[in-house]
Design a protein around this motif. Structure first.
Motif, PDB file in Angstrom:
ATOM      1  N   THR A   1       0.633  -1.334  -0.124  1.00 58.88           N
ATOM      2  CA  THR A   1       0.018   0.008   0.008  1.00 58.88           C
ATOM      3  C   THR A   1       0.972   1.259   0.079  1.00 58.88           C
ATOM      4  O   THR A   1       0.402   2.245  -0.689  1.00 58.88           O
ATOM      5  N   ALA A   2       1.842   1.219   0.673  1.00 61.97           N
ATOM      6  CA  ALA A   2       2.751   2.438   0.693  1.00 61.97           C
ATOM      7  C   ALA A   2       3.467   2.425  -0.569  1.00 61.97           C
ATOM      8  O   ALA A   2       3.763   3.853  -1.049  1.00 61.97           O
TER       9      ALA A   2
ATOM     10  N   ARG B   1       1.304   4.302  -2.985  1.00 61.31           N
ATOM     11  CA  ARG B   1       1.246   5.699  -3.019  1.00 61.31           C
ATOM     12  C   ARG B   1       2.216   6.465  -3.396  1.00 61.31           C
ATOM     13  O   ARG B   1       2.133   7.321  -4.006  1.00 61.31           O
TER      14      ARG B   1
ATOM     15  N   ASP C   1      -6.672  10.867  -3.020  1.00 64.67           N
ATOM     16  CA  ASP C   1      -6.068   9.733  -3.336  1.00 64.67           C
ATOM     17  C   ASP C   1      -6.457   8.445  -2.221  1.00 64.67           C
ATOM     18  O   ASP C   1      -7.338   8.761  -1.449  1.00 64.67           O
ATOM     19  N   ASN C   2      -5.724   7.375  -2.216  1.00 61.19           N
ATOM     20  CA  ASN C   2      -6.146   6.316  -1.520  1.00 61.19           C
ATOM     21  C   ASN C   2      -6.338   6.629  -0.024  1.00 61.19           C
ATOM     22  O   ASN C   2      -7.098   6.069   0.704  1.00 61.19           O
ATOM     23  N   GLN C   3      -5.095   7.377   0.165  1.00 59.89           N
ATOM     24  CA  GLN C   3      -5.084   7.606   1.765  1.00 59.89           C
ATOM     25  C   GLN C   3      -5.900   8.667   2.340  1.00 59.89           C
ATOM     26  O   GLN C   3      -6.696   8.362   3.479  1.00 59.89           O
TER      27      GLN C   3
ATOM     28  N   ALA D   1      -9.197   6.316   2.468  1.00 62.56           N
ATOM     29  CA  ALA D   1      -8.875   5.307   3.655  1.00 62.56           C
ATOM     30  C   ALA D   1      -9.478   6.177   5.015  1.00 62.56           C
ATOM     31  O   ALA D   1     -10.189   5.582   5.835  1.00 62.56           O
ATOM     32  N   THR D   2      -8.954   7.379   5.317  1.00 60.91           N
ATOM     33  CA  THR D   2      -9.273   8.208   6.050  1.00 60.91           C
ATOM     34  C   THR D   2     -10.729   8.852   6.317  1.00 60.91           C
ATOM     35  O   THR D   2     -11.201   8.579   7.387  1.00 60.91           O
TER      36      THR D   2
ATOM     37  N   CYS E   1      -7.452   7.561  -6.898  1.00 59.13           N
ATOM     38  CA  CYS E   1      -7.673   6.489  -5.784  1.00 59.13           C
ATOM     39  C   CYS E   1      -8.502   5.490  -6.428  1.00 59.13           C
ATOM     40  O   CYS E   1      -8.890   5.390  -7.523  1.00 59.13           O
TER      41      CYS E   1
END
Length: 367
Positions: free
Chosen positions: A42-43, A46, A119-121, A124-125, A163
């Motif tokens: 995942t990291a 990103r 984005d994905n982060q 997710a948040t 994302c």
């Protein structure tokens, strides 16, 4: 453009191999292959997405093509509603639901955020912040965000979403319904209390009409020759639309539904469910009229429970999944399957397999 991330296996240090490809305005492809020592996939993804955006900006800058900033969600939301939802004539209830989700959830969180920065982060948040909501509600919110970003791509204001939006797992529960004795008590209580309540109970429990479909039903929708109801419309907050599935369906009337409808047959025009002044009943009026009969019958109050009762009773009487689907107007057989566990034929056929020759009749041999 593409970004590929895979484990880096050519070194003991591990990490991930990142392969980024960006196409120039003249059609030539620019490629970068990088190694990143992220601890998780995942990291690494990103990091790779950020590198892709930087490479894309460099390529566009070197080509002399001006870089166009993506709008913020607040800037694009009106266009999403007007040129997508309204222009494509979504149902009024769907349009209202999108507006509500934008107002309550998406604009407070992403209103000032550029679409290419969601984005994905960030997603997710955002998902984590919705933790108190039911999974179905969370998925409704995420679906609107996903669709908004997709429309932005279609309209050319976003090259591609930054994302990947994945819905949360939502367990499909069983549908509450009135068992046969409970339904009979409700029918009798409604008959004693109010003629319109009696019709509503039968239209929902023996014809499977949704509340909006009951409200929009007209006398011209009753085919007395074939003994069928023509379910062609629905109403939502004063607006008449197509049914939820967008299709006309034909539901044969039971004997007592036909008898109950025959009392008002002389009118032959206008709405079936009306008040004393002849005005069409609203959703709140139907709910109100059912409150007393439900209390007298000792059953939970709920207009949509009548529709669940219709589907459940069909399954319990042995109707096929396809028959239930067509009569209820389900768009997907998946919805219908939620009732089919009640089918005695399905359960009986499954257990009968244990009695097949060679299975010892289901008996257990002593060791």
């Amino acid at each position: 453009m593409s970004v590929r991330v895979k484990p880096y296996t050519r070194s003991k240090t591990g990490g991930f191999e990142v392969d980024i490809r960006v196409r120039r305005p003249d059609g030539q492809q620019v490629r970068q292959r990088l190694h990143h020592t992220a601890s998780s996939l995942t990291a690494a993804r990103r990091w790779a997405e950020e590198k892709r955006r930087l490479l894309e900006a460099e390529v566009l800058a070197s080509s002399g093509v001006p870089i166009k900033d993506a709008p913020t969600l607040a800037e694009f939301a009106p266009r999403f509603m007007e040129e997508h939802a309204l222009a494509n004539r979504h149902k009024p209830s769907g349009i209202d639901a999108k507006r509500d989700i934008l107002r309550k959830h998406l604009l407070p969180r992403f209103g000032d955020t550029r679409l290419d920065a969601i984005d994905n982060q960030a997603v997710a948040t955002f998902k984590a912040s919705l933790g108190d909501l039911k999974p179905k509600t969370v998925n409704n919110v995420l679906s609107v965000l996903k669709r908004l970003l997709s429309v932005a791509v279609d309209f050319g204001v976003l090259e591609r979403p930054a994302c990947t939006i994945k819905l949360v797992k939502a367990t499909r529960g069983t549908r509450s319904f009135y068992d046969f004795p409970d339904f009979e008590r409700l029918v009798e209580a409604a008959r004693r209390h109010d003629g319109m309540a009696h019709l509503a109970v039968l239209l929902g429990g023996q014809a499977g009409l949704r509340c909006g479909e009951m409200m929009a039903l007209e006398w011209s929708d009753i085919d007395w020759t074939t003994g069928q109801l023509v379910v062609a419309r629905s109403e939502w907050e004063g607006q008449v639309t197509a049914t939820k599935g967008g299709r006309v369906r034909y539901v044969p009337m039971t004997d007592r539904l036909r008898t109950a409808l025959a009392f008002g047959r002389g009118r032959r025009q206008g709405r079936v469910l009306v008040n004393r002044d002849g005005g069409a009943l609203t959703q709140n009026a139907i709910r109100s009229r059912l409150r007393v009969p439900c209390r007298e019958a000792g059953v939970p109050h709920g207009v949509h429970t009548l529709r669940h009762t219709f589907c459940s009773h069909l399954a319990m009487r042995g109707a096929t999944a396809l028959a239930v689907k067509e009569l209820a107007g389900h768009t997907s057989l998946t919805t219908t399957q939620m009732y089919m566990h009640l089918s005695p034929d399905a359960r009986g056929a499954a257990i009968a397999l244990l009695n097949a020759p060679g299975n010892n009749g289901g008996t257990v041999q002593a060791a």
